[in-house]
Design an enzyme around this catalytic site. Structure first.
Site, PDB file in Angstrom:
ATOM      1  N   GLY A   1     -21.277  16.758  23.071  1.00  0.00           N
ATOM      2  CA  GLY A   1     -21.629  15.806  24.122  1.00  0.00           C
ATOM      3  C   GLY A   1     -22.296  14.576  23.521  1.00  0.00           C
ATOM      4  O   GLY A   1     -21.902  14.103  22.446  1.00  0.00           O
TER       5      GLY A   1
ATOM      6  N   TRP B   1      -8.696  -2.192  -1.656  1.00  0.00           N
ATOM      7  CA  TRP B   1      -9.114  -0.853  -1.201  1.00  0.00           C
ATOM      8  C   TRP B   1      -9.298   0.086  -2.379  1.00  0.00           C
ATOM      9  O   TRP B   1      -8.939   1.257  -2.313  1.00  0.00           O
ATOM     10  CB  TRP B   1      -8.113  -0.267  -0.178  1.00  0.00           C
ATOM     11  CG  TRP B   1      -8.117  -1.031   1.091  1.00  0.00           C
ATOM     12  CD1 TRP B   1      -7.097  -1.771   1.607  1.00  0.00           C
ATOM     13  CD2 TRP B   1      -9.225  -1.179   2.000  1.00  0.00           C
ATOM     14  NE1 TRP B   1      -7.505  -2.370   2.776  1.00  0.00           N
ATOM     15  CE2 TRP B   1      -8.807  -2.014   3.038  1.00  0.00           C
ATOM     16  CE3 TRP B   1     -10.530  -0.680   2.027  1.00  0.00           C
ATOM     17  CZ2 TRP B   1      -9.639  -2.376   4.101  1.00  0.00           C
ATOM     18  CZ3 TRP B   1     -11.365  -1.044   3.074  1.00  0.00           C
ATOM     19  CH2 TRP B   1     -10.904  -1.878   4.096  1.00  0.00           C
TER      20      TRP B   1
ATOM     21  N   SER C   1      -0.332   9.259   6.782  1.00  0.00           N
ATOM     22  CA  SER C   1       0.385  10.405   7.370  1.00  0.00           C
ATOM     23  C   SER C   1       1.880  10.129   7.535  1.00  0.00           C
ATOM     24  O   SER C   1       2.718  11.002   7.278  1.00  0.00           O
ATOM     25  CB  SER C   1      -0.236  10.759   8.723  1.00  0.00           C
ATOM     26  OG  SER C   1      -1.515  11.300   8.519  1.00  0.00           O
TER      27      SER C   1
ATOM     28  N   GLY D   1       0.850  -1.190   0.000  1.00  0.00           N
ATOM     29  CA  GLY D   1       0.000   0.000   0.000  1.00  0.00           C
ATOM     30  C   GLY D   1       0.882   1.235   0.000  1.00  0.00           C
ATOM     31  O   GLY D   1       0.991   1.947  -0.992  1.00  0.00           O
ATOM     32  N   SER D   2       1.595   1.438   1.116  1.00  0.00           N
ATOM     33  CA  SER D   2       2.508   2.580   1.193  1.00  0.00           C
ATOM     34  C   SER D   2       3.738   2.367   0.318  1.00  0.00           C
ATOM     35  O   SER D   2       4.255   3.305  -0.288  1.00  0.00           O
ATOM     36  CB  SER D   2       2.960   2.788   2.635  1.00  0.00           C
ATOM     37  OG  SER D   2       1.875   3.185   3.431  1.00  0.00           O
TER      38      SER D   2
ATOM     39  N   ARG E   1     -26.234  26.479  23.182  1.00  0.00           N
ATOM     40  CA  ARG E   1     -26.423  25.455  24.222  1.00  0.00           C
ATOM     41  C   ARG E   1     -26.321  26.081  25.616  1.00  0.00           C
ATOM     42  O   ARG E   1     -25.278  26.646  25.970  1.00  0.00           O
ATOM     43  CB  ARG E   1     -25.362  24.360  24.031  1.00  0.00           C
ATOM     44  CG  ARG E   1     -25.260  23.370  25.146  1.00  0.00           C
ATOM     45  CD  ARG E   1     -26.293  22.269  25.023  1.00  0.00           C
ATOM     46  NE  ARG E   1     -25.978  21.189  25.924  1.00  0.00           N
ATOM     47  CZ  ARG E   1     -26.891  20.587  26.691  1.00  0.00           C
ATOM     48  NH1 ARG E   1     -28.164  20.951  26.641  1.00  0.00           N
ATOM     49  NH2 ARG E   1     -26.526  19.587  27.466  1.00  0.00           N
TER      50      ARG E   1
ATOM     51  N   ASP F   1       0.855  13.572  -6.792  1.00  0.00           N
ATOM     52  CA  ASP F   1       1.328  14.937  -6.493  1.00  0.00           C
ATOM     53  C   ASP F   1       0.176  15.935  -6.633  1.00  0.00           C
ATOM     54  O   ASP F   1       0.044  16.861  -5.839  1.00  0.00           O
ATOM     55  CB  ASP F   1       2.402  15.355  -7.499  1.00  0.00           C
ATOM     56  CG  ASP F   1       3.811  15.146  -6.969  1.00  0.00           C
ATOM     57  OD1 ASP F   1       3.955  14.503  -5.924  1.00  0.00           O
ATOM     58  OD2 ASP F   1       4.756  15.632  -7.625  1.00  0.00           O
TER      59      ASP F   1
ATOM     60  N   GLU G   1      -4.300   7.543  -0.194  1.00  0.00           N
ATOM     61  CA  GLU G   1      -3.386   8.370  -1.008  1.00  0.00           C
ATOM     62  C   GLU G   1      -2.126   8.769  -0.247  1.00  0.00           C
ATOM     63  O   GLU G   1      -1.618   9.880  -0.375  1.00  0.00           O
ATOM     64  CB  GLU G   1      -4.109   9.588  -1.597  1.00  0.00           C
ATOM     65  CG  GLU G   1      -5.026   9.164  -2.735  1.00  0.00           C
ATOM     66  CD  GLU G   1      -5.729  10.300  -3.424  1.00  0.00           C
ATOM     67  OE1 GLU G   1      -5.072  11.296  -3.742  1.00  0.00           O
ATOM     68  OE2 GLU G   1      -6.935  10.168  -3.660  1.00  0.00           O
TER      69      GLU G   1
ATOM     70  N   GLN H   1     -16.867  16.339  20.915  1.00  0.00           N
ATOM     71  CA  GLN H   1     -16.780  16.556  22.367  1.00  0.00           C
ATOM     72  C   GLN H   1     -17.714  17.680  22.805  1.00  0.00           C
ATOM     73  O   GLN H   1     -18.410  17.571  23.817  1.00  0.00           O
ATOM     74  CB  GLN H   1     -15.316  16.881  22.730  1.00  0.00           C
ATOM     75  CG  GLN H   1     -14.993  16.754  24.192  1.00  0.00           C
ATOM     76  CD  GLN H   1     -15.005  15.298  24.670  1.00  0.00           C
ATOM     77  OE1 GLN H   1     -14.938  14.371  23.873  1.00  0.00           O
ATOM     78  NE2 GLN H   1     -15.131  15.111  25.975  1.00  0.00           N
TER      79      GLN H   1
HETATM   80  N1  COS Z   1       6.958  12.634  -9.365  1.00  0.00           N
HETATM   81  C1  COS Z   1       7.811  12.125 -10.301  1.00  0.00           C
HETATM   82  N2  COS Z   1       8.757  11.191 -10.013  1.00  0.00           N
HETATM   83  C2  COS Z   1       8.844  10.773  -8.740  1.00  0.00           C
HETATM   84  C3  COS Z   1       7.994  11.252  -7.721  1.00  0.00           C
HETATM   85  C4  COS Z   1       7.037  12.231  -8.072  1.00  0.00           C
HETATM   86  N3  COS Z   1       6.215  12.734  -7.156  1.00  0.00           N
HETATM   87  N4  COS Z   1       8.316  10.653  -6.560  1.00  0.00           N
HETATM   88  C5  COS Z   1       9.335   9.832  -6.820  1.00  0.00           C
HETATM   89  N5  COS Z   1       9.648   9.886  -8.148  1.00  0.00           N
HETATM   90  C6  COS Z   1      10.729   9.180  -8.823  1.00  0.00           C
HETATM   91  C7  COS Z   1      12.032   9.445  -8.062  1.00  0.00           C
HETATM   92  O1  COS Z   1      12.651  10.626  -8.511  1.00  0.00           O
HETATM   93  C8  COS Z   1      12.845   8.222  -8.363  1.00  0.00           C
HETATM   94  O2  COS Z   1      13.425   8.325  -9.664  1.00  0.00           O
HETATM   95  P1  COS Z   1      15.037   8.402  -9.822  1.00  0.00           P
HETATM   96  O3  COS Z   1      15.557   7.125  -9.208  1.00  0.00           O
HETATM   97  O4  COS Z   1      15.229   8.491 -11.297  1.00  0.00           O
HETATM   98  O5  COS Z   1      15.453   9.619  -9.074  1.00  0.00           O
HETATM   99  C9  COS Z   1      11.802   7.100  -8.455  1.00  0.00           C
HETATM  100  O6  COS Z   1      10.547   7.771  -8.720  1.00  0.00           O
HETATM  101  C10 COS Z   1      11.721   6.312  -7.167  1.00  0.00           C
HETATM  102  O7  COS Z   1      11.497   7.202  -6.094  1.00  0.00           O
HETATM  103  P2  COS Z   1      11.824   6.823  -4.571  1.00  0.00           P
HETATM  104  O8  COS Z   1      13.199   6.289  -4.487  1.00  0.00           O
HETATM  105  O9  COS Z   1      11.446   7.972  -3.693  1.00  0.00           O
HETATM  106  O10 COS Z   1      10.812   5.589  -4.353  1.00  0.00           O
HETATM  107  P3  COS Z   1      10.361   4.876  -3.062  1.00  0.00           P
HETATM  108  O11 COS Z   1       9.933   3.502  -3.414  1.00  0.00           O
HETATM  109  O12 COS Z   1      11.397   4.977  -1.983  1.00  0.00           O
HETATM  110  O13 COS Z   1       9.058   5.750  -2.681  1.00  0.00           O
HETATM  111  C11 COS Z   1       7.313   6.496  -1.239  1.00  0.00           C
HETATM  112  C12 COS Z   1       8.611   5.791  -1.433  1.00  0.00           C
HETATM  113  C13 COS Z   1       6.894   6.148   0.170  1.00  0.00           C
HETATM  114  C14 COS Z   1       7.542   8.003  -1.342  1.00  0.00           C
HETATM  115  C15 COS Z   1       6.234   6.100  -2.286  1.00  0.00           C
HETATM  116  O14 COS Z   1       6.157   4.719  -2.413  1.00  0.00           O
HETATM  117  C16 COS Z   1       4.851   6.644  -1.915  1.00  0.00           C
HETATM  118  O15 COS Z   1       4.505   7.808  -2.189  1.00  0.00           O
HETATM  119  N6  COS Z   1       4.025   5.787  -1.280  1.00  0.00           N
HETATM  120  C17 COS Z   1       2.657   6.089  -0.918  1.00  0.00           C
HETATM  121  C18 COS Z   1       1.775   5.631  -1.992  1.00  0.00           C
HETATM  122  C19 COS Z   1       0.369   5.874  -1.749  1.00  0.00           C
HETATM  123  O16 COS Z   1      -0.061   7.014  -1.749  1.00  0.00           O
HETATM  124  N7  COS Z   1      -0.379   4.775  -1.540  1.00  0.00           N
HETATM  125  C20 COS Z   1      -1.769   4.851  -1.347  1.00  0.00           C
HETATM  126  C21 COS Z   1      -2.447   4.183  -2.478  1.00  0.00           C
HETATM  127  S1  COS Z   1      -3.104   5.252  -3.626  1.00  0.00           S
HETATM  128  S2  COS Z   1      -4.898   5.563  -2.955  1.00  0.00           S
END
Ligand code: COS
Length: 389
Positions: free
Chosen positions: A346, A164, A373, A138-139, A274, A246, A370, A343
């Site tokens: 009540g 999900w 936190s 997920g994350s 109230r 993003d 998405e 709260q």
């Molecule tokens: N836009 C464009 N490119 C991006 C980016 C973004 N916002 N974020 C990361 N990248 C690129 C990075 O630049 C990197 O490329 P390079 O190696 O060429 O530099 C590549 O993607 C990998 O990025 P990173 O190393 O940060 O990847 P990770 O696997 O470590 O990422 C997180 C970790 C936690 C940041 C990511 O998996 C994330 O956002 N997870 C949450 C996902 C989410 O929202 N899940 C809910 C489901 S959707 S409802």
């Protein structure tokens, strides 16, 4: 009555103030008649049709594919989400998923893909979904396992699971992120459009949550789809997912802000009327402290959300940190504001069917979906540390 003074902030233009008025009218007069919380599927179908009919989904795609602007106007997306959420979380959900579900097509699709898939979304005649999360990923998006393997030159076959998934069960099409193996981890993913009637695609399970929305677990078994349904290049799936998030993460903050504003307004009305200890609740300094805390949380969230949206609308390539800050601040703050409202109400605050109780159930998922936190904090810290390196 909601305080609209924030609309005078320099983040907004006249078109945004006009839009807010239009959406507030729609939310007040049309939305309540469309929602039955015991029937989230039917409610969402009615909401999407009405949002399409009233032109609001034209903000969910771009022009000339049914949208109003050539690029997403993130402030408009945020204002719409905030205003709909103020009325009802399900209305916000129905609006939000149309844009998120086709976000990868809008941002990375070919001309032909946009012509094929976007206009019906803007008209509210088709429902979309964004299928990223899996039972074991997920994350950590780079760990996802749902696989797409080549089948001849023109097709791929999908095998795996997603869970999900918002609009799962009612969507006409799903953007599905799969492992295509161009490289290990994040560099080996791709995005595909899967139509709901594709053989091998099934809704394995409908998922119920504390605040009912259409949600499902999906399975793909020998699910054969044309290579022409791949969005962007092979191996670009992670980037596509992140770039889409993003944009839409700040809008999650906006939805939280709408829920918080509603809780705040309900609380203000309640403490002013109230009776308590010979006066009203609002006479007590302890309550005044709570009201001040709520106001601080609401305004801080609004500043963060619209800073992120404005920055993107000014042409910033990435707003990863601003969007993460907006989502984190607004969702965590909304949880506090709503909890305080409960709260202050009540017993009435926990009574099923009251507004504080509905808001209390509605806000919780926004701190998780998405990007939970904790993930937003990781994103914020990494972006600061990499800027220093
Ligand atoms: N836009 C464009 N490119 C991006 C980016 C973004 N916002 N974020 C990361 N990248 C690129 C990075 O630049 C990197 O490329 P390079 O190696 O060429 O530099 C590549 O993607 C990998 O990025 P990173 O190393 O940060 O990847 P990770 O696997 O470590 O990422 C997180 C970790 C936690 C940041 C990511 O998996 C994330 O956002 N997870 C949450 C996902 C989410 O929202 N899940 C809910 C489901 S959707 S409802």
């Amino acid at each position: 009555m909601a305080d609209k003074s924030f609309l005078a902030w320099p983040f907004f233009e006249k078109q945004h103030r006009d839009l807010e008025r239009e959406v507030a009218g729609f939310a007040k007069t049309i939305v309540p008649g469309l929602i039955d919380h015991h029937d989230p599927d039917g409610s969402c179908r009615r909401l999407v049709a009405a949002l399409g009919k009233h032109g609001l989904l034209r903000h969910s795609v771009t022009s000339p594919y049914g949208g109003l602007t050539q690029k997403f106007d993130v402030r408009s997306l945020c204002l719409i989400r905030e205003t709909l959420a103020y009325e009802d979380g399900l209305a916000d959900f129905a609006f939000a998923m149309q844009g998120l579900g086709t976000g990868p097509v809008t941002l990375f699709g070919t001309e032909e893909q946009k012509r094929k898939w976007l206009p019906s979304i803007a008209e509210g005649k088709a429902i979309s979904a964004f299928a990223l999360s899996e039972p074991e990923a997920g994350s950590d998006v780079a760990a996802l396992a749902c696989a797409a393997k080549p089948d001849g030159n023109d097709h791929v076959v999908l095998d795996g699971e997603k869970t999900w998934i918002s609009n799962g069960g009612i969507a006409d099409r799903y953007v599905v992120f799969c492992r295509t193996g161009e490289a290990p981890g994040a560099k080996g993913l791709s995005a595909f459009m899967v139509e709901a009637d594709t053989p091998g695609f099934t809704i394995a399970e409908r998922l119920e949550s504390i605040s009912p929305h259409p949600l499902a677990r999906l399975t793909f078994k020998d699910c054969r789809i044309p290579i022409g349904n791949r969005i962007g290049k092979g191996g670009e799936g992670f980037k596509i997912a992140m770039a889409t998030l993003d944009i839409f993460r700040s809008t999650v903050g906006a939805a939280a802000l709408g829920l918080a504003r509603r809780a705040f307004d309900e609380a203000l009305g309640h403490v002013s009327s109230r009776r308590m200890m010979g006066g009203v609740l609002a006479d007590l300094q302890m309550v005044q402290g709570q009201i001040a805390d709520m106001a601080l949380d609401v305004d801080a969230s609004a500043l963060m959300v619209y800073r992120a949206a404005w920055t993107k609308d000014q042409g910033a390539d990435r707003i990863t940190r601003e969007a993460a800050m907006a989502k984190y601040t607004a969702t965590e703050a909304a949880q506090r504001v709503i909890d305080t409202a409960v709260q202050l109400f009540g017993g009435q605050g926990v009574r099923s069917g009251t507004k504080p109780e509905q808001l209390y159930r509605e806000i919780r998922a926004l701190r998780i979906y998405e990007g939970a936190s904790a993930v937003q904090k990781v994103i914020i810290a990494r972006s600061l540390l990499s800027a220093k390196a």
